[in-house]
Design an enzyme around this catalytic site. Structure first.
Site, PDB file in Angstrom:
ATOM      1  N   ARG A 129       1.153  -1.656  -0.074  1.00  0.00           N
ATOM      2  CA  ARG A 129       0.096  -0.053   0.043  1.00  0.00           C
ATOM      3  C   ARG A 129       0.612   1.618  -0.038  1.00  0.00           C
ATOM      4  O   ARG A 129       1.243   1.982   0.676  1.00  0.00           O
ATOM      5  CB  ARG A 129      -0.852  -0.165   0.874  1.00  0.00           C
ATOM      6  CG  ARG A 129      -2.086  -0.619   0.843  1.00  0.00           C
ATOM      7  CD  ARG A 129      -2.668  -0.742   1.831  1.00  0.00           C
ATOM      8  NE  ARG A 129      -4.713  -0.749   1.951  1.00  0.00           N
ATOM      9  CZ  ARG A 129      -5.688  -1.254   2.470  1.00  0.00           C
ATOM     10  NH1 ARG A 129      -5.384  -1.046   3.432  1.00  0.00           N
ATOM     11  NH2 ARG A 129      -6.424  -2.206   2.071  1.00  0.00           N
ATOM     12  N   GLN A 134      -0.991   2.442  -5.251  1.00  0.00           N
ATOM     13  CA  GLN A 134      -2.077   2.770  -5.689  1.00  0.00           C
ATOM     14  C   GLN A 134      -3.145   2.391  -6.177  1.00  0.00           C
ATOM     15  O   GLN A 134      -3.976   1.571  -6.245  1.00  0.00           O
ATOM     16  CB  GLN A 134      -2.796   4.088  -5.599  1.00  0.00           C
ATOM     17  CG  GLN A 134      -3.112   4.602  -4.363  1.00  0.00           C
ATOM     18  CD  GLN A 134      -3.190   6.086  -3.625  1.00  0.00           C
ATOM     19  OE1 GLN A 134      -3.002   6.578  -4.344  1.00  0.00           O
ATOM     20  NE2 GLN A 134      -2.857   6.603  -2.528  1.00  0.00           N
ATOM     21  N   ASP A 137      -4.134  -1.521  -6.711  1.00  0.00           N
ATOM     22  CA  ASP A 137      -4.580  -2.059  -4.811  1.00  0.00           C
ATOM     23  C   ASP A 137      -5.285  -2.326  -4.581  1.00  0.00           C
ATOM     24  O   ASP A 137      -6.875  -2.291  -4.748  1.00  0.00           O
ATOM     25  CB  ASP A 137      -4.565  -0.708  -3.942  1.00  0.00           C
ATOM     26  CG  ASP A 137      -4.738  -1.035  -2.473  1.00  0.00           C
ATOM     27  OD1 ASP A 137      -5.168  -2.100  -2.434  1.00  0.00           O
ATOM     28  OD2 ASP A 137      -4.594  -0.480  -1.805  1.00  0.00           O
ATOM     29  N   SER A 140      -7.844  -2.433  -2.002  1.00  0.00           N
ATOM     30  CA  SER A 140      -8.784  -1.432  -1.676  1.00  0.00           C
ATOM     31  C   SER A 140      -9.726  -1.411  -2.387  1.00  0.00           C
ATOM     32  O   SER A 140     -10.781  -1.302  -1.829  1.00  0.00           O
ATOM     33  CB  SER A 140      -7.582  -0.214  -1.260  1.00  0.00           C
ATOM     34  OG  SER A 140      -7.080  -0.052  -0.262  1.00  0.00           O
ATOM     35  N   TYR A 235      -0.958   1.525   8.417  1.00  0.00           N
ATOM     36  CA  TYR A 235      -1.618   0.204   8.923  1.00  0.00           C
ATOM     37  C   TYR A 235      -0.969   0.403  10.264  1.00  0.00           C
ATOM     38  O   TYR A 235      -0.684   0.864  10.852  1.00  0.00           O
ATOM     39  CB  TYR A 235      -0.595  -1.201   8.554  1.00  0.00           C
ATOM     40  CG  TYR A 235      -1.582  -1.852   7.377  1.00  0.00           C
ATOM     41  CD1 TYR A 235      -2.621  -2.137   7.078  1.00  0.00           C
ATOM     42  CD2 TYR A 235      -0.074  -1.722   6.636  1.00  0.00           C
ATOM     43  CE1 TYR A 235      -2.711  -2.587   5.475  1.00  0.00           C
ATOM     44  CE2 TYR A 235      -0.564  -2.754   4.792  1.00  0.00           C
ATOM     45  CZ  TYR A 235      -1.643  -2.606   5.199  1.00  0.00           C
ATOM     46  OH  TYR A 235      -2.212  -3.127   3.105  1.00  0.00           O
TER      47      TYR A 235
HETATM   48  P1  NAD Z   1      -7.993  -1.037   6.446  1.00  0.00           P
HETATM   49  O1  NAD Z   1      -7.044  -1.928   7.039  1.00  0.00           O
HETATM   50  O2  NAD Z   1      -7.866  -0.596   5.899  1.00  0.00           O
HETATM   51  O3  NAD Z   1      -9.248  -1.135   7.788  1.00  0.00           O
HETATM   52  C1  NAD Z   1      -8.466  -2.065   8.758  1.00  0.00           C
HETATM   53  C2  NAD Z   1      -8.844  -0.697  10.190  1.00  0.00           C
HETATM   54  O4  NAD Z   1      -9.214  -1.801  11.257  1.00  0.00           O
HETATM   55  C3  NAD Z   1      -7.446   0.214   9.884  1.00  0.00           C
HETATM   56  O5  NAD Z   1      -7.928   1.447  10.263  1.00  0.00           O
HETATM   57  C4  NAD Z   1      -6.686   0.189  11.417  1.00  0.00           C
HETATM   58  O6  NAD Z   1      -6.512   0.814  12.211  1.00  0.00           O
HETATM   59  C5  NAD Z   1      -8.302  -0.625  12.357  1.00  0.00           C
HETATM   60  N1  NAD Z   1      -7.893  -1.320  13.561  1.00  0.00           N
HETATM   61  C6  NAD Z   1      -6.781  -2.108  13.369  1.00  0.00           C
HETATM   62  N2  NAD Z   1      -7.042  -3.254  14.243  1.00  0.00           N
HETATM   63  C7  NAD Z   1      -7.780  -2.326  14.901  1.00  0.00           C
HETATM   64  C8  NAD Z   1      -8.832  -2.551  16.420  1.00  0.00           C
HETATM   65  N3  NAD Z   1      -8.013  -3.654  17.085  1.00  0.00           N
HETATM   66  N4  NAD Z   1      -9.899  -1.589  17.462  1.00  0.00           N
HETATM   67  C9  NAD Z   1      -9.823  -1.020  16.134  1.00  0.00           C
HETATM   68  N5  NAD Z   1      -9.544  -0.603  15.244  1.00  0.00           N
HETATM   69  C10 NAD Z   1      -8.651  -1.713  14.335  1.00  0.00           C
HETATM   70  O7  NAD Z   1      -8.186  -2.460   6.001  1.00  0.00           O
HETATM   71  P2  NAD Z   1      -9.303  -3.029   4.881  1.00  0.00           P
HETATM   72  O8  NAD Z   1      -9.524  -3.073   3.669  1.00  0.00           O
HETATM   73  O9  NAD Z   1     -10.714  -2.267   5.396  1.00  0.00           O
HETATM   74  O10 NAD Z   1     -10.949  -4.000   5.652  1.00  0.00           O
HETATM   75  C11 NAD Z   1     -10.546  -4.329   6.565  1.00  0.00           C
HETATM   76  C12 NAD Z   1     -11.566  -6.083   6.888  1.00  0.00           C
HETATM   77  O11 NAD Z   1     -12.803  -6.308   5.911  1.00  0.00           O
HETATM   78  C13 NAD Z   1     -10.387  -7.077   6.821  1.00  0.00           C
HETATM   79  O12 NAD Z   1     -10.202  -8.435   7.860  1.00  0.00           O
HETATM   80  C14 NAD Z   1     -10.801  -7.603   5.585  1.00  0.00           C
HETATM   81  O13 NAD Z   1      -9.431  -8.782   5.383  1.00  0.00           O
HETATM   82  C15 NAD Z   1     -12.258  -7.764   5.618  1.00  0.00           C
HETATM   83  N6  NAD Z   1     -12.221  -7.810   3.955  1.00  0.00           N
HETATM   84  C16 NAD Z   1     -13.893  -8.517   4.285  1.00  0.00           C
HETATM   85  C17 NAD Z   1     -14.670  -8.524   2.973  1.00  0.00           C
HETATM   86  C18 NAD Z   1     -15.314  -9.647   3.394  1.00  0.00           C
HETATM   87  O14 NAD Z   1     -16.158  -9.395   1.427  1.00  0.00           O
HETATM   88  N7  NAD Z   1     -16.214  -9.786   4.018  1.00  0.00           N
HETATM   89  C19 NAD Z   1     -14.009  -7.919   2.184  1.00  0.00           C
HETATM   90  C20 NAD Z   1     -13.038  -7.463   2.063  1.00  0.00           C
HETATM   91  C21 NAD Z   1     -12.515  -6.794   3.227  1.00  0.00           C
END
Ligand code: NAD
Length: 385
Positions: A129, A134, A137, A140, A235
């Site tokens: 990232r 970008q 990505d 994202s 992150y």
């Molecule tokens: P990202 O890294 O952009 O965002 C994750 C956020 O979580 C960050 O802002 C981070 O600071 C925050 N975070 C981490 N630990 C934390 C905690 N203990 N308390 C509060 N906040 C915390 O990730 P993303 O691309 O937004 O993806 C988020 C999640 O969604 C991932 O687990 C990803 O695998 C999942 N996802 C799921 C699907 C689906 O269809 N189920 C699809 C895409 C992404």
């Protein structure tokens, strides 16, 4: 001439495709021969004719065309023979390049087979990232879709309006949405909930996201007295047990008051933190909804289950692992653009060049010349998994 093959996806539940007529046209313009398996666009309803009109040749013999391809573009990791008619892991010629979401930690047999077959495999989830990457990505672009769709799902399950309504029968208050984790998926969930008129609370450990959260119209919550959890780049870092408990206590009243909670808290490569415990769910109003996007890494909600809708104390907990695949058209359009940008990055003078000194190539290249290059995957393989 460089030959690119785009097969139909055969993984269960995978509806996306790794190239659209738009990217086919762009590839042809780059001087590449493009072959698309007939029916590859059936998930997003892109007809064969549109691929042909964009300059692709249609394939009705995917085994032969796969084996002749210099570059294969996929969405999901290659499947074993049982899943489809093709043994996708062994379908490549030696030296071929594969680009797709490969989920190496869950597909160690595939990693070994690809390395053994001398395939140079790029895992889209390993694209760093950084600003230069970008446009490639895909995590994202797909997470943004998942954040949007999580709100749509929550609205569909909730027996309430999202917006404030003033009607002849009186006023209906807006739904309360809680978004945990304000990264890519979380921010899109906030923006979507706002468009639908909900009031939104958001929680993240990184104070850096406060401004963005508030500019989208949500109230931002952090841990009082906690200096932040910046980690490197965008992150967060994983938090310890004591901090997790504190977080649960900050979240408890927000969870019990909300109508819908969207869970997206994640530190890459780590199990997701449990932020909503079962007793917190028991404190919610029956009829409320939780969409746990982090479910594949274990989930932010103790009660969520991969691929299932669980009902606990009248609360629906949705654990859909691949929400992007429920919007196959736009998911394919964006994923294809990400893949095309990586492909362009690798092409020089109409030939593929893998420069291992390049940060993007080095980070995303999982297997190359018979070896596994990605350290965490090597560790898993050596651990005997
Ligand atoms: P990202 O890294 O952009 O965002 C994750 C956020 O979580 C960050 O802002 C981070 O600071 C925050 N975070 C981490 N630990 C934390 C905690 N203990 N308390 C509060 N906040 C915390 O990730 P993303 O691309 O937004 O993806 C988020 C999640 O969604 C991932 O687990 C990803 O695998 C999942 N996802 C799921 C699907 C689906 O269809 N189920 C699809 C895409 C992404």
């Amino acid at each position: 001439m460089l030959r690119v093959f785009i097969p139909k996806e055969r993984a269960p539940g995978e509806t996306r495709v790794a190239a659209t007529p738009e990217t086919v046209k762009a590839m042809v313009k780059e001087g590449v021969e493009v072959i698309v398996e007939s029916g590859a666009g059936s998930g997003p309803h892109i007809p064969d004719l549109s691929y042909e009109a964009a300059g692709a040749r249609l394939s009705r013999d995917p085994v032969t065309d796969w084996a002749a391809a210099d570059l294969v573009l996929k969405v999901a990791a290659p499947q074993r023979r049982e899943v489809g008619a093709i043994d996708e892991m062994r379908a490549f010629k030696p030296g071929a390049i594969l680009i797709g979401f490969l989920a190496p930690h869950r597909n160690l047999e595939m990693v070994r087979t690809l390395a053994g077959g001398e395939v140079s495999a790029f895992a889209m989830e390993l694209i760093p990232r950084i600003s230069r990457a970008q446009s490639m990505d895909a995590l994202s672009s797909q997470a943004s879709i998942a954040g949007y769709k999580a709100i749509i799902l929550a609205a569909g399950h909730l027996g309430k309006y999202f917006p404030l309504l003033i009607t002849a029968a009186g006023t209906v208050p807006p739904a309360k949405v809680l978004v945990i984790g304000a990264g890519v998926a979380g921010l899109q969930a906030i923006a979507t909930a706002k468009r639908l008129g909900a009031t939104i609370d958001a929680f993240d450990l990184r104070p850096a996201v406060k401004e963005e959260v508030e500019s989208l119209g949500a109230r931002f919550h952090v841990l009082p007295g906690f200096g932040g959890n910046g980690g490197s780049g965008q992150y967060a870092r994983e938090v310890g047990e004591a901090l997790l408990k504190k977080q649960q206590e900050v979240l408890r009243p927000l969870v019990s008051e909300c109508d819908a909670a969207i869970c997206t808290a994640q530190v890459p490569g780590r199990p997701s933190p449990t932020l909503i415990t079962n007793d917190m769910v028991d404190g919610m109003r029956p009829g409320s909804v939780i969409v746990d996007l982090a479910v594949e890494q274990g989930g932010n909600c103790e009660g969520s289950e991969l691929g299932r809708d669980v009902i606990r104390h009248g609360v629906v907990i949705i654990g859909h692992p691949n929400l992007a695949a429920t919007m196959p058209y736009d998911a394919s359009v964006l994923f294809s653009r990400n893949v095309f940008q990586l492909m362009r990055h690798l092409i020089k003078d109409q030939a593929l060049h893998l420069d291992l000194n390049d940060e993007i190539t080095r980070a995303a290249l999982l297997t190359h010349q018979g070896k596994v290059l990605h350290q965490p995957t090597i560790a898993l393989l050596e651990g005997g998994f």
